[in-house]
Design a protein around this motif. Sequence first.
Motif: not given
Length: 151
Positions: A26-38, A48-52, A77-85
């Motif tokens: 299927a067509e690729p998609f951008e779950p956080l929109g066309h210009e995500p921040q992170g 490491m720490s990732a914040q999107l 919760a559906t507009s943010y991804i975060a994890y660290s370790g």
Amino acid sequence: MTEGLRSRLIGAWKLVSYREIPVDGAEPFEPLGHEPQGIIMHTPDGYMSAQLSRPERPGFASGDWFDGTTEEYTAEATSYIAYSGPFHVDEEKQTLTHSMFVSLFPNWTGQTQPRVVRIEGGMLHLSTASPIRSSGRTVNSALTWRRAEPN
């Protein structure tokens, strides 16, 4: 001598793009929109720490992060991804793993996930090594990051 993968990862990187590629073709998609921040950071001591984030997220009407409505928490919760370790690099195999000590998505807490990694100039390309579930689909994630300028 060429600089190792681990030393080239160290520092902060700003998110350029985040795409999900469904394994069913299927067509690729951008779950956080066309210009995500992170920002993703890899530290010299092995963490490491990732914040999107989706840009322009609405605030809570109450102004209190522990007093939101169900709709506000869902949007949060559906507009943010975060994890660290911890992170680990195998220089011989040129592989990277991220271990999730904490994660906004509780299912990831305690997991270690391999990443496909490629660094070209000031660009870091990370992708999942095996498919994950996202937006009800089985996908491979592909993220591109640009090395952040020093402050």
